[in-house]
Design a protein around this motif. Structure first.
Motif, PDB file in Angstrom:
ATOM      1  N   LEU B 237       0.836  -1.196   0.000  1.00  0.00           N
ATOM      2  CA  LEU B 237       0.000   0.000   0.000  1.00  0.00           C
ATOM      3  C   LEU B 237       0.872   1.248   0.000  1.00  0.00           C
ATOM      4  CD1 LEU B 237      -0.060   1.329   3.196  1.00  0.00           C
ATOM      5  CD2 LEU B 237      -1.022  -0.933   3.512  1.00  0.00           C
ATOM      6  N   ARG B 238       0.276   2.352  -0.472  1.00  0.00           N
ATOM      7  CA  ARG B 238       0.914   3.667  -0.409  1.00  0.00           C
ATOM      8  C   ARG B 238      -0.094   4.610   0.208  1.00  0.00           C
ATOM      9  NH1 ARG B 238       2.938   5.599  -6.076  1.00  0.00           N
ATOM     10  NH2 ARG B 238       4.002   7.107  -4.757  1.00  0.00           N
ATOM     11  N   GLU B 242      -3.058   6.830  -1.608  1.00  0.00           N
ATOM     12  CA  GLU B 242      -4.140   5.918  -1.202  1.00  0.00           C
ATOM     13  C   GLU B 242      -4.306   4.789  -2.205  1.00  0.00           C
ATOM     14  OE1 GLU B 242      -7.792   7.553   0.312  1.00  0.00           O
ATOM     15  OE2 GLU B 242      -6.821   9.476   0.641  1.00  0.00           O
ATOM     16  N   GLU B 243      -3.200   4.117  -2.492  1.00  0.00           N
ATOM     17  CA  GLU B 243      -3.259   2.995  -3.418  1.00  0.00           C
ATOM     18  C   GLU B 243      -3.011   1.700  -2.667  1.00  0.00           C
ATOM     19  OE1 GLU B 243      -1.788   3.420  -7.849  1.00  0.00           O
ATOM     20  OE2 GLU B 243      -0.455   4.448  -6.472  1.00  0.00           O
ATOM     21  N   THR B 244      -3.737   0.679  -3.039  1.00  0.00           N
ATOM     22  CA  THR B 244      -3.474  -0.660  -2.528  1.00  0.00           C
ATOM     23  C   THR B 244      -2.974  -1.500  -3.692  1.00  0.00           C
ATOM     24  OG1 THR B 244      -5.333  -0.321  -1.058  1.00  0.00           O
ATOM     25  CG2 THR B 244      -4.467  -2.534  -1.195  1.00  0.00           C
ATOM     26  N   TRP B 263      -4.675  -0.446  -7.111  1.00  0.00           N
ATOM     27  CA  TRP B 263      -5.990   0.156  -7.146  1.00  0.00           C
ATOM     28  C   TRP B 263      -5.921   1.507  -6.457  1.00  0.00           C
ATOM     29  CZ3 TRP B 263     -10.340  -0.586  -9.701  1.00  0.00           C
ATOM     30  CH2 TRP B 263     -11.480   0.097  -9.276  1.00  0.00           C
ATOM     31  N   HIS B 264      -6.215   2.541  -7.209  1.00  0.00           N
ATOM     32  CA  HIS B 264      -6.219   3.890  -6.657  1.00  0.00           C
ATOM     33  C   HIS B 264      -7.650   4.255  -6.286  1.00  0.00           C
ATOM     34  CE1 HIS B 264      -6.051   8.235  -6.481  1.00  0.00           C
ATOM     35  NE2 HIS B 264      -4.752   8.154  -6.393  1.00  0.00           N
TER      36      HIS B 264
END
Lengths: 728, 284
Positions: B237-238, B242-244, B263-264
């Protein structure tokens, strides 16, 4: 004391060793000797490890994350959990699902325990847990209060007929609880009347809160209980026309279990939990907390007796679980009860419903005339069932659930845009399927359901032990905006399972002995509007907790949490543009018992909150010091002194407090001031235990406390609580 | 999502390109992408772009290609080719004189694109690796011409606990190369630092933080689990974007294939694919 004196002479255990070793395969020789030594130690000291009194306070703090809102009646949820933990699980007869329900063991540990049991027969003592692979001391200490190795004295039938067993059961208790706020609140003062004899609203009843509860139960045999409760401000009257018979809330149940093919039969008030709780959930859910692995999955507990005081989360009627085949169980239930709702008459003769309700009221308060008018106005009839298959190994479980709800008056929420897809009408049928599958170190689980609106919800997850020291979890959820589950409570960011998609990743690492790091990251999306959120929105939430247990009796942890969600800004715009609000919170906690009679706890928590990215940070802070002293064998004194300082109500602090047994208080502290409480627990006789609690919040720079009918003149609010427990 | 809110997406995207991508260090290899870009401690061929110090542990000549698409928009494609080769003798799986790597990369479409050629060098001695890289960047915007810049980067990796705990840090564009006088537009200077915890040979947990001078700090985390020797599963994740992320990797002899999907929250799906070939029959 789980001490293994390895220098203990083996003479004690030699016979045990001989007897037990013959059951082992040869290659297990070393383990056998170790076990034997452990057993020897056990038999040398005592036949059975004395179960420590559960530190429920500590446990709930370890499991739950911080409380987020006043909307969730947390006290009752805790009570449900505490009651659940009061019945120790037998390690020798518990199924995989029972052990999962403890929320304290990883899937890997459960598998190891079952394998161990299979290979060596039942555990003879709790000490033997040390010999089960994968059980570290921390796990054993955490689980010890809630498990036992004693099988319940043979089958139920051998202990005499049922009425005799109930009559002779030691595990019974009568609780009496009294609570009161000492200051006078506006709601209890005389109302000034105008010339027409009208005046402002006042509470109808006295400010005392009373609770009476009796319960007698035996694990896997029966449970019988009665509860009566009156909240502060409610009346204690006998009024059959108003469906009130003394106390405002009455509840009773009778449950029998394990009678041949009939596994459970419940009459009265009960709860149900199947699958992941998407359709039926019984309050045994923890949600997103610091325990990031084991609590993510819900257990299919089935039918449970209800003896809590939450006035809206149970079924009233009958439920039965029957073993159709060794691997198949069928449950059927029917419930009919009245729930609180405000009923209105349609103003328009062309309206869809002549008489409708804009929603359920879940607080359970009936203190004012208007609250009383809404009391039990809606009749709810629920019927349904569950069919579950569990493979013989317990590795695969799958089932189907159906819940059919019928109201005697239509539900029609206020005509707001965010209510567009909410449940309306008198009837809802929800059908779902759930599954669980374990293979090696991976556990997958999930549940998918559809409601009669055509909306559907699904929740699917995975738990995996990647290494002895690393566990990971993942959970994907999707609840459409028109999915209606009226009794479900699967994992979600919203309080109900509707209008949400989310992706959760969890992690737990034990890098070195005594240290544990747990963390999760959760993203969520809300495809439709919500209350106070005028557009589709999204957010995220993460938590990290580092725990260090330097000794058996001490614990330190530090926890960070951030949550970002969108809300309408307070400034009135014609078209609301939700802005991300951010809340960071930090918690430092230290718990130690320097001597057996003295316990110390320190708690520092703070948070900062920002309504939009441009607005300034607001801060809140609490420092609390607790001390607990055992004076002799009959008295235990506990006290806390806490200082709080918050900039605003948005940064209010929810602080766990110790309370009388089964009660739980998590007050919201905002403003500046001090919070003090003292508890005395007195064991008068073997039968009678008393708890007394006095708590006071003293606010600075305030001339009143609270608002509306709860308003107190002066800067203090003092609560007194007394509870007695009598065992027959 | 992107289809439903075209205006929002375009606004976000333009913001995104002008900041996050904007000739920054980017991500290389689907393995790094699947780990939420927490790649500063990795030591595969893509270390040439993620942290040149990681090159130092390469023991065989390797070539790899990488393709990335963001949010299903063809204007946001990246393609890259990397080669790396040890210098001098390889003893005990370590190149005595370090490892040199070369990378060419192109990002973007017709209207806006970036090309770069980078040369990196990594050296490992004992439990510490150091590395450096020089990038030749070229930005082209249709109708506005193009700009070139040179960016120098440095990196290091250290095993704090041998094979268990690895620390890595990487500084991209330490010379703060200027792209335009107007508004002092510069190539982003990015500092990444992270820790990788490897409790067993099968498990890797990475956490990393990344700070660009003008951006908020990004926090990244990833986990890799080698189910069997040939298959690895990854997730990450980031927090800033907010990306997984998630992905898998196959290893078959000299061939390594990785795939990642991210997935953003607002922009949807990104996909990453990389294929590597190692020119040495002997696998460690």
């Amino acid at each position: 004391m789980l001490r293994v004196p390895l220098n203990d002479s083996a003479a004690y255990g030699s016979t045990t060793h001989e007897a037990k070793a013959s059951r082992y395969p040869q290659k297990r020789r070393f383990k056998a000797i170790l076990t034997a030594v452990l057993l020897a130690a056990g038999t040398a000291q005592a036949q059975e490890y004395v179960r420590p009194t559960p530190d429920l306070d500590r446990l709930t703090q370890e499991l739950f994350a911080e409380i987020q809102s006043d909307q969730v009646p947390s006290e009752d949820l805790y009570e449900t959990l505490l009651q659940y933990y009061q019945t120790p699980i037998s390690l020798n007869t518990a199924t995989r699902e029972d052990l999962r329900g403890l929320l304290l063991l990883s899937e890997n540990q459960i598998s190891q325990l079952l394998t161990y049991r299979q290979q060596r027969g039942p555990l003879l003592s709790l000490y033997e847990l040390q010999a089960v692979p994968g059980f570290d001391l921390r796990t054993i200490y955490r689980a010890a209060p809630f498990v036992t190795v004693q099988t319940a004295g043979g089958t139920n039938g051998l202990r005499g007929p049922l009425w005799q067993r109930v009559f002779k059961e030691d595990n019974n208790a009568l609780f009496l609880r009294y609570e009161r706020v000492l200051q006078t609140r506006t709601g209890y003062t005389a109302a000034p009347l105008d010339s027409l004899g009208r005046g402002p609203t006042r509470y109808l009843g006295s400010p005392d809160k009373l609770l009476l509860r009796y319960r007698v139960s035996h694990a896997k045999d029966f449970s019988l209980g009665v509860t009566a409760e009156k909240d502060a401000g409610e009346q204690l009257t006998w009024n059959p026309n108003g469906r009130q018979y003394g106390a405002d809330f009455l509840s009773a149940h009778f449950v029998v279990q394990e009678r041949g093919k009939l596994k459970t039969l419940a009459v009265g008030d009960y709860q149900l939990q199947f699958g992941q709780g998407l359709l039926l959930s019984s309050g045994l859910q923890v949600g997103k907390g610091a325990e990031t692995i084991t609590t993510l999955r819900r257990s299919s507990i089935g039918v449970r007796p209800y003896s809590s005081i939450l006035e809206s989360t149970f079924f009233r009627g009958a439920a039965a679980t029957v073993e159709v085949a060794p691997t198949v169980r069928a449950t059927a239930f029917v419930s009919r009860k009245r729930v609180d709702a405000n009923v209105q008459l349609a103003a328009d003769s062309l309206a869809e419903f002549d008489e409708f309700s804009s929603g359920f009221l879940l607080t359970g308060f009936h203190r004012t005339p208007s609250e009383r008018a809404n009391r039990q106005t809606l009749r709810e009839t629920v019927a349904g069932g569950n069919l579950s298959y569990t493979s013989r190994s317990g590795h695969l479980a799958a089932g189907l659930t159906a819940v059919d709800t019928h109201f005697d008056k239509a539900i029609q929420r206020r005509p707001e845009l965010y209510n567009q897809y909410e449940f309306r009408g008198t009837h809802n049928l929800a059908l779902g399927a759930h599954y669980t599958y374990v293979r090696g170190n991976v556990l997958v689980f999930g549940e998918t359901a559809r409601s009669s609106s055509g909306g559907w919800g699904t929740v699917n997850g995975l738990l995996a032990s990647l290494a002895p020291t690393v566990d990971v979890s993942a959970l994907v959820r999707h609840y459409t905006r028109n999915f209606h589950t009226l009794y479900g409570n699967a994992l979600s960011e919203n309080t109900r399972n509707i209008n949400e998609s989310g992706l959760y990743l969890g992690l737990k690492v034990r890098p070195v002995a005594r240290w544990e790091v747990s963390a999760y990251y959760d993203q969520f999306w809300f495809p439709w509007l919500k209350y106070d959120v005028g557009a589709p929105s999204r957010g995220h939430d993460w938590l990290t907790r580092v725990t260090y247990a330097p000794t058996k009796t001490s614990l330190l942890y530090a926890q960070l949490r951030t949550r970002q969600k969108a809300y309408n800004p307070s400034s009135g715009q014609p078209i609301p543009q939700p802005e991300p609000t951010t809340r960071h919170s930090v918690l430092l906690y230290y718990d130690a018992n320097p001597t057996p009679t003295l316990g110390l706890r320190t708690r520092v928590q703070g948070s900062r909150y920002r309504a939009t990215d441009a607005s300034p940070w607001q801060r809140g802070y609490v420092l609390a010091q607790d001390a607990s002293v055992a004076v002799g064998r009959r008295l235990r004194l506990t006290a806390r002194y806490a200082l709080f300082d918050t900039d605003s109500y948005d940064t209010r602090q929810y602080v766990f407090e110790q309370d009388v047994l089964y009660a739980f208080s998590v007050p919201a502290l905002s403003g500046q001031g001090t919070r003090v409480y003292g508890i005395a627990e007195i064991s008068c006789t073997r039968q009678l235990t008393l708890w007394l609690r006095l708590a006071e919040t003293h606010y600075r720079h305030q001339t009143t406390v609270g608002s509306g009918l709860e308003e107190i003149q002066g800067p203090r609010r003092t609560e007194f609580k007394a509870q007695a427990r009598y065992r027959f | 999502m992107a289809k439903r809110y075209p205006i929002l997406s375009v606004l976000l995207l333009t913001g995104f390109i002008s900041h996050a991508q904007g000739s920054g260090p980017g991500v290389r290899g689907a393995r790094a992408a699947a780990l939420g870009h927490a790649s500063v401690t990795l030591n595969d061929v893509w270390a040439v772009g993620n942290n040149a110090a990681g090159l130092g542990q390469l023991s065989a000549p390797t070539a790899a290609v990488y393709a990335e698409n963001r949010y299903l928009l063809s204007a946001l494609n990246t393609v890259a080719l990397a080669v790396a080769a040890p210098l001098g003798k390889v003893e005990n799986g370590l190149a005595r004189r370090g490892v040199v790597g070369l990378e060419v990369q192109r990002f973007g479409g017709k209207l806006y694109n970036e090309q770069r050629i980078g040369a990196g060098y990594g050296y490992r001695g004992g439990l510490v690796s150091i590395g450096a890289r020089v990038d030749l960047l070229q930005l082209s915007i249709e109708g506005l011409g193009s700009r070139r810049a040179v960016a120098v980067s440095l990196g290091g990796q250290a095993e704090l606990v041998p094979k268990r705990l690895v620390f890595g840090a990487y500084l991209y564009n330490l010379n703060q190369a200027k792209l335009a006088e107007y508004q002092q537009e510069r190539v982003p200077t990015v500092l990444k630092a992270g820790i990788s915890y490897r409790p067993t040979a099968k498990v890797m947990l990475n956490i990393e933080t990344e700070k660009e001078v003008e951006q908020s700090a990004d926090f990244k985390a990833g986990v890799e689990y080698r189910v069997i020797d040939a298959l690895a599963l990854r997730a990450g994740l980031r927090t800033l974007t907010e990306e997984t992320t998630g992905g898998l990797g196959f290893r078959a002899g000299a061939l390594q294939i990785d795939y990642a999907a991210a997935w953003h929250a607002a922009l949807g799906l990104s996909q990453h694919l990389s294929i590597g070939l190692s020119f040495n029959a002997k696998q460690p």
